[in-house]
Scaffold this motif. Structure first.
Motif, PDB file in Angstrom:
ATOM      1  N   GLU A 124       1.315   4.660   1.545  1.00 38.77           N
ATOM      2  CA  GLU A 124       0.993   5.600   2.581  1.00 38.77           C
ATOM      3  C   GLU A 124       1.592   7.044   2.401  1.00 38.77           C
ATOM      4  O   GLU A 124       1.087   7.800   3.149  1.00 38.77           O
ATOM      5  CB  GLU A 124       1.186   4.749   3.787  1.00 38.77           C
ATOM      6  N   SER A 143       0.794  -1.260   0.012  1.00 36.33           N
ATOM      7  CA  SER A 143      -0.132  -0.151  -0.053  1.00 36.33           C
ATOM      8  C   SER A 143       0.955   1.311  -0.042  1.00 36.33           C
ATOM      9  O   SER A 143       1.899   1.374   0.434  1.00 36.33           O
ATOM     10  CB  SER A 143      -0.953   0.030   0.970  1.00 36.33           C
ATOM     11  N   LYS A 182      -3.944   8.115  -1.411  1.00 33.01           N
ATOM     12  CA  LYS A 182      -3.389   6.826  -0.955  1.00 33.01           C
ATOM     13  C   LYS A 182      -3.974   5.442  -1.863  1.00 33.01           C
ATOM     14  O   LYS A 182      -5.249   5.714  -1.979  1.00 33.01           O
ATOM     15  CB  LYS A 182      -3.309   6.597   0.533  1.00 33.01           C
TER      16      LYS A 182
END
Length: 760
Positions: free
Chosen positions: A684, A682, A694
């Motif tokens: 971030e 992910s 994001k």
């Protein structure tokens, strides 16, 4: 212009006996006989034979460890899956992509993209002639025309990397091929076609060669079309359709150790939608002439190159975004220049490389008015009727000049010394100077009405810009120092330091619209859909890079190998962005804009100090060989990069999160298979000043296979086998007239593809 003449004449006089070909990335001593062989031997499409695809770049002695070379055996299996040349580099350590249009992705090296990466096609440089950078260099060459790609990151030699801080991507198109006999005429050709299910993407390529042992002519053309693709949920991703056509003719003449080459070609893109921009491409017509000379003399190699290229580019808003909206935007860009370089064998140990290059880029960027019509509130800002909220525009405004006669001229000179001290030690030291001159003429807006308080208040911005001197001159210096050590057959180490410099481009310095939110958003080159204003006071970026690479392998150099590269870059005066300062008038630079934590904002380019650091890992191991089951291998790459604005402590924009690819490779006789798993963490750490979105982590599985018999090759595959839905980390904002609610761009869902190529 007169102030540049002494520098130009000095550069030409100093390097007349020295002539360069930009794609030469050799860093070791090369014998005269080896160079002769290189010139005489053309690349062969015999590489159509399926081979086990080495997805992690192999460790080679002939080039620097930080140079990744993708040659024909690696490129051919990738062509059927993409019409975007930048995608051919995807999956290499340290490389990621900014995606926009279907054939216009931008390669990212160690977190740096676009014009921070020097990109050339057969040594030909093509600056982007668009405020949204819809026509980057790699969009001008079809994957079927590419024979080799060299990707250099980290410590980039000064002979291949000027006016850039992120590295160099060099594309080499199909080489001319001569007849092997004086009494025979060589005739050969190749046809290929492909189809991809997602977006109904179809296309093909045709190439033909006619050659004697002294003269050869290569003609080739390609075409591809696609509709909007679907994501992993089966939903159509709007503004992703495109059509692209490329063509070229290459005439080469050879006499002993000398080759002269003339290539002419062009491109026609009738349309290319951009999922992450306010505008779409409704036309991109380019034509180019590229001439090269390569020769061998008693003292070494002599190369030269002359280029000319013109691009006429048109943007507007196609139906996926705002049906019926009419906001034309046009550019006309011309590039011309020369490159000269010589490689001198001083001693069996020492090689000197010296060269000079000059590039002129001229750009006009203008926005014609929409015809007087009922344009509604969306187009009221272009009316001279005095009220931007009127539903009827009775009088069209004049033309807005975004860049008026912009000029960017660069004169570069370099010296590079290679020394092979013994069988274990090699060093390279290079110095470079680039002089950059930039200027532009005065500008004007649609509605020059200083009394307006809304988005049509162009007069104050234009007057402010026109009152200042636009001419700028940068004196840039680069230094690279690299040391390579090979203690034994299993280990290689390579490390060094580079000081690299890049001057701002025309858009970063000369975009002048400040108070009009909508007009500023028409200039958004990084896919975030935000609005950008230039800055006449920008300083060049100066990057200091430290990099170390360790290469390990088995003693026989065939069973396994791994390459690890940690790196750190500190960039002084990195060109980032700030929210535009609060001003009176207009609707862009307001208190609301300063305070916004989501949605679209208006920004101004600004210098800040920044740092980037990361790690690349790539490797490959044999899993066994069998006469009945075939050969198996496992390859993988992993990349991590972190970028931070040291002044504001904010994240740098569009930094690829931790990612990895693992590929199980199989080859049995004429049949080959690859099963690939792509994993992305992910995202971030984002740029808050841009309200960057994001994205979540994901995994995607891809499969491809190939088989060949006689002169026919068949490729097939499935991308995103399990139809996984995901948001691509570097694809920016899904902006379709703001009907998506400001989400990230969805990645492509399951895609079946198949292609066939036939030689004759």
């Amino acid at each position: 212009m007169s102030s540049k003449i002494p520098y130009l004449f000095f550069g030409l006089f100093y390097t007349i006996p020295v002539i360069v070909f930009a794609d030469d990335v050799s860093v070791t001593n090369t014998s005269k006989s080896e160079v002769k062989s290189d010139i005489k031997e053309a690349s062969q499409e015999g590489a159509l034979m399926p081979q086990m695809v080495v997805n992690a770049a192999r460790i080679e002695e002939s080039v620097l460890l930080n140079v990744m070379t993708l040659d024909l055996p690696m490129l051919i299996p990738l062509r059927t899956a993409t019409s975007d040349t930048a995608h051919l580099m995807e999956g290499q350590a340290g490389v990621s992509l900014y995606r926009g249009g279907g054939v216009s992705s931008l390669p990212v090296l160690h977190g740096m993209a676009d014009e921070r990466v020097r990109t050339n096609i057969d040594g030909r440089e093509v600056p982007s002639a668009c405020g949204n950078h819809m026509n980057p260099p790699l969009s001008y060459v079809d994957p079927s025309h590419v024979a080799k790609i060299n990707v250099t990151s980290g410590i980039t030699p000064v002979s291949i990397g000027g006016d850039s801080i992120g590295g160099t991507v060099s594309i080499q198109s199909t080489d001319p091929e001569f007849s092997q006999s004086a009494d025979k005429v060589l005739t050969k050709g190749k046809m290929s076609a492909f189809t991809r299910s997602n977006g109904t993407n179809n296309g093909g390529n045709l190439a033909a060669t006619l050659a004697t042992d002294k003269v050869t002519l290569l003609v080739q053309g390609s075409t591809t079309t696609a509709n909007d693709y679907k994501d992993g949920h089966g939903d159509k991703v709007l503004s992703t359709a495109y059509e692209s056509n490329n063509y070229s003719a290459n005439l080469s003449v050879k006499k002993e150790d000398h080759v002269v080459n003339l290539e002419i070609g062009g491109q026609d893109i009738p349309y290319q939608d951009f999922v992450n921009a306010h505008m779409d491409m409704i036309g991109n017509q380019a034509k180019f002439v590229n001439s090269r000379y390569e020769g061998l003399f008693a003292w070494g190699k002599l190369d030269t190159q002359l280029q000319w290229e013109n691009t006429k580019h048109q943007m507007n808003v196609r139906g996926d975004k705002e049906p019926g909206m009419d906001m034309p935007m046009n550019t006309d860009g011309t590039t011309m220049g020369y490159l000269v370089k010589g490689e001198i064998e001083l001693t069996p140990r020492d090689t000197l490389r010296i060269g000079n290059e000059f590039t002129h880029f001229g750009l006009d960027d203008w926005w014609p008015p929409s015809p007087a019509q009922d344009m509604g509130t969306a187009m009221g800002m272009m009316c001279n009727s005095g009220d931007i909220y009127t539903s009827t525009c009775s009088m069209a405004p004049g033309t807005l000049w975004n860049i008026n006669n912009g000029r960017r001229d660069r004169l570069g000179t370099f010296v590079e010394w290679d020394a092979k001290w013994d069988s274990k030690w090699f060093s390279q030291l290079g110095v470079r100077n680039d002089m950059v001159w930039m200027n532009t003429d005065d500008v004007i807006g649609y509605n020059m009405n200083s009394a307006s308080t809304n988005s049509s208040a162009y007069q104050v911005d234009a007057d402010t810009f026109n009152a200042r001197n636009h001419a700028r001159q940068d004196v840039n210096f680069d230094v690279t120092a690299l040391l390579r050590y090979e203690p034994d057959q299993t280990t290689l180490y390579e490390g060094g330091y580079a000081r690299k410099t890049r001057s701002p481009n025309l858009y970063e310095r000369y975009l002048w619209i400040y108070r009009s939110k909508m007009s500023a958003q028409m200039n958004s080159a990084v896919g975030d859909a935000n609005g950008y204003t230039g800055n006449l006071d920008l300083e060049p970026e100066v990057a200091h890079t430290l990099s170390l690479t360790a290469g390990l392998r088995d003693k026989n150099r065939k069973n396994w190998e791994v390459k690890i590269t940690p790196y750190y870059t500190y960039v002084q005066d990195f060109i980032d962005a700030d929210r535009c300062a609060l001003v009176t008038g207009g609707n862009a630079c307001t208190q609301t804009n300063l305070d916004a934590t989501s949605g679209l904002v208006n920004l101004q380019y600004a210098n800040h100090d920044a740092e980037l650091y990361g790690l690349d890992v790539s490797g490959r191991t044999s899993l066994g060989e069998s006469t009945t089951a075939g050969n198996f291998a496992l390859s993988g790459v992993m990349g991590y990069v972190h970028g931070k604005n040291r002044d504001t402590k904010d994240g740098l924009y569009n930094i690829m999160p931790l990612n990895a690819r693992f590929t199980l490779e199989h080859q049995y006789d004429k049949w080959s298979n690859d099963l690939e798993v792509q994993l992305v963490k992910s995202k971030e750490h984002v740029s808050s000043v841009r309200d960057e979105l994001k994205t979540g982590g994901y995994g995607v599985v891809n499969y491809k296979t190939a088989y060949r018999w006689d002169q026919v090759r068949l490729d097939a595959g499935i991308d995103n086998v399990f139809d996984r839905f995901y948001n691509a980390p570097l694809d920016g904002v899904y902006w379709i007239g703001d009907k998506t609610g400001m989400t990230a761009v969805p990645g492509m869902g399951r895609t079946f593809y198949m292609g066939m190529s036939v030689e004759f």
